[in-house]
Design an enzyme around this catalytic site. Sequence first.
Site, PDB file in Angstrom:
ATOM      1  N   GLU A 190       1.930  -6.398  -5.133  1.00 58.42           N
ATOM      2  CA  GLU A 190       1.646  -5.557  -6.300  1.00 58.42           C
ATOM      3  C   GLU A 190       2.897  -4.847  -6.837  1.00 58.42           C
ATOM      4  O   GLU A 190       3.252  -4.973  -8.005  1.00 58.42           O
ATOM      5  CB  GLU A 190       0.574  -4.511  -5.928  1.00 58.42           C
TER       6      GLU A 190
ATOM      7  N   ASP B 192       0.844  -1.198   0.000  1.00 54.60           N
ATOM      8  CA  ASP B 192       0.000   0.000   0.000  1.00 54.60           C
ATOM      9  C   ASP B 192       0.880   1.249   0.000  1.00 54.60           C
ATOM     10  O   ASP B 192       0.773   2.108  -0.872  1.00 54.60           O
ATOM     11  CB  ASP B 192      -0.931  -0.008   1.224  1.00 54.60           C
TER      12      ASP B 192
HETATM   13  O1  TRH Z   1       4.553  -6.141   0.743  1.00 52.98           O
HETATM   14  P1  TRH Z   1       3.595  -6.658  -0.245  1.00 52.98           P
HETATM   15  O2  TRH Z   1       3.124  -8.012  -0.040  1.00 52.98           O
HETATM   16  O3  TRH Z   1       2.422  -5.674  -0.305  1.00 52.98           O
HETATM   17  C1  TRH Z   1       1.085  -5.814  -0.568  1.00 52.98           C
HETATM   18  C2  TRH Z   1       0.291  -5.635   0.660  1.00 52.98           C
HETATM   19  O4  TRH Z   1       0.111  -6.885   1.246  1.00 52.98           O
HETATM   20  C3  TRH Z   1      -0.986  -4.983   0.332  1.00 52.98           C
HETATM   21  O5  TRH Z   1      -1.847  -4.915   1.428  1.00 52.98           O
HETATM   22  C4  TRH Z   1      -1.628  -5.709  -0.790  1.00 52.98           C
HETATM   23  O6  TRH Z   1      -2.767  -5.104  -1.075  1.00 52.98           O
HETATM   24  C5  TRH Z   1      -0.706  -5.677  -1.960  1.00 52.98           C
HETATM   25  O7  TRH Z   1       0.503  -6.329  -1.611  1.00 52.98           O
HETATM   26  C6  TRH Z   1      -1.278  -6.332  -3.178  1.00 52.98           C
HETATM   27  O8  TRH Z   1       4.257  -6.627  -1.712  1.00 52.98           O
HETATM   28  P2  TRH Z   1       4.582  -5.431  -2.721  1.00 52.98           P
HETATM   29  O9  TRH Z   1       3.330  -4.840  -3.264  1.00 52.98           O
HETATM   30  O10 TRH Z   1       5.522  -5.955  -3.687  1.00 52.98           O
HETATM   31  O11 TRH Z   1       5.291  -4.321  -1.854  1.00 52.98           O
HETATM   32  C7  TRH Z   1       6.590  -4.453  -1.372  1.00 52.98           C
HETATM   33  C8  TRH Z   1       7.293  -3.098  -1.418  1.00 52.98           C
HETATM   34  O12 TRH Z   1       8.495  -3.156  -0.708  1.00 52.98           O
HETATM   35  C9  TRH Z   1       7.648  -2.670  -2.839  1.00 52.98           C
HETATM   36  O13 TRH Z   1       7.403  -1.287  -2.992  1.00 52.98           O
HETATM   37  C10 TRH Z   1       9.117  -2.949  -2.942  1.00 52.98           C
HETATM   38  C11 TRH Z   1       9.548  -2.664  -1.538  1.00 52.98           C
HETATM   39  N1  TRH Z   1      10.806  -3.273  -1.113  1.00 52.98           N
HETATM   40  C12 TRH Z   1      11.810  -2.428  -0.656  1.00 52.98           C
HETATM   41  O14 TRH Z   1      11.659  -1.199  -0.675  1.00 52.98           O
HETATM   42  N2  TRH Z   1      12.960  -2.990  -0.211  1.00 52.98           N
HETATM   43  C13 TRH Z   1      13.177  -4.331  -0.201  1.00 52.98           C
HETATM   44  O15 TRH Z   1      14.259  -4.797   0.215  1.00 52.98           O
HETATM   45  C14 TRH Z   1      12.123  -5.174  -0.679  1.00 52.98           C
HETATM   46  C15 TRH Z   1      12.317  -6.653  -0.705  1.00 52.98           C
HETATM   47  C16 TRH Z   1      10.963  -4.610  -1.117  1.00 52.98           C
END
Ligand code: TRH
Length: 397
Positions: free
Chosen positions: A294, A32
């Site tokens: 996402e 999010d």
């Molecule tokens: O963390 P996620 O699983 O996020 C979500 C939430 O669960 C949300 O509620 C749901 O609706 C959505 O998924 C579909 O996975 P996501 O979306 O990939 O987000 C992770 C974020 O973290 C992304 O912006 C990349 C960032 N990130 C970093 O900044 N540093 C890191 O080392 C890693 C591994 C990721």
Amino acid sequence: MSSATPPSTQPVGAPTAIACDIFCAVIDNFGDIGVCWRLARQLASEHGWQVRVFVDDLHAFQKLCPSLVPDRARQAIGGIVIEHWHEPTHAGETLEVADVVIEAFACELPPIYIAAMARRERKPAWINLEYLSAEDWVADFHLRPSPHPHYPLTKTFFFPGLGPGTGGVLKESQLDASRAAFEASQPAREAWWLKTTGRAPPPAEATVVSLFAYENPAVDSLLEQWRDSAEPVVLLVPEGRISGALARFFRLPSFAAGSHAARGSLSAHALAFTEQPGYDALLWASDFNFVRGEDSFVRAQWAARPFVWHIYPQADDAHLPKLDAALAHYAHTLSADARDALARFWHAWNGVGQADWADLQRHRAALKQRAAKWAAELAQVGDLAGNLALFAKSQLK
Ligand code: TRH
């Protein structure tokens, strides 16, 4: 030497800049705030908008933006104002209504803020930014207006998507150039490996896999397959929800950032969670990326490498049609064999069937080619921030 701003870019926060408020309620994990922060940074840096982000969970935010101070009510980072949003009624230190109001993922705006929007002479463009889905219905619902039942205000649904007629997905204008520079520079890659793992890059015959996932029962068998594989597999695992499974496999008390372990052909490094812009390099340093949710799912597509998606699980398996819809876009030009293998693996990684790495690897060359072609196809849909800015400006005329 002049350090002037390029002619097409308006300086961040210029007095005439469009003011934009983004409201974000963190449900869980990082997606999010991940999407909102990426959008905020892009609207500020590429469109010159004056952006404020209201977010209710500064601790989750701080993980991907380490310079954030979690107990501060209001702060600015890179020209973007961040307000700790005490849901649901709080609307910032002072009630100022922006030109463009983005309500992320149907979080509800504070009632006093909506009332102030209605009082504003020039009504703001009010956008509900939805979750990404690759399903076909998204194009029909994208940009549908929804008049407010009591106020003279209209909210518009903005749907990210992977196909024409949708809002697209976020992509920074310099992203491809940054990836190309990383790929072209041996010193940059060596420096990245040293900084990130404390080791030199692995030998060319190794398959490098990044693993960002939720808890996943399929991982145990996959770790065994990598351990027993003929070629070396180097696994890069950002510390998080899958780390417990790695610890169990390597019979360690934990697999915290900085840990290294090896069994058979498999060696693994636990990585510290990086700030958001740093995550891309992990994808670029890998041959194969496991991503989730996402935002990382989108980044893997821009990384133009084969990937496996751990989709955010929903009740009654509502996520499975979404998984298939993404496959339908991504895999449609692959041969039937390669497409089936990819679908089998994605399904298995999402709880349906057995994950078979060798079955997938048979199609590695085709998957690699497809990944590059898909990134070019997806770019045709346009970048979400650009699409959103264009629409919002059309509403402000
Ligand atoms: O963390 P996620 O699983 O996020 C979500 C939430 O669960 C949300 O509620 C749901 O609706 C959505 O998924 C579909 O996975 P996501 O979306 O990939 O987000 C992770 C974020 O973290 C992304 O912006 C990349 C960032 N990130 C970093 O900044 N540093 C890191 O080392 C890693 C591994 C990721």
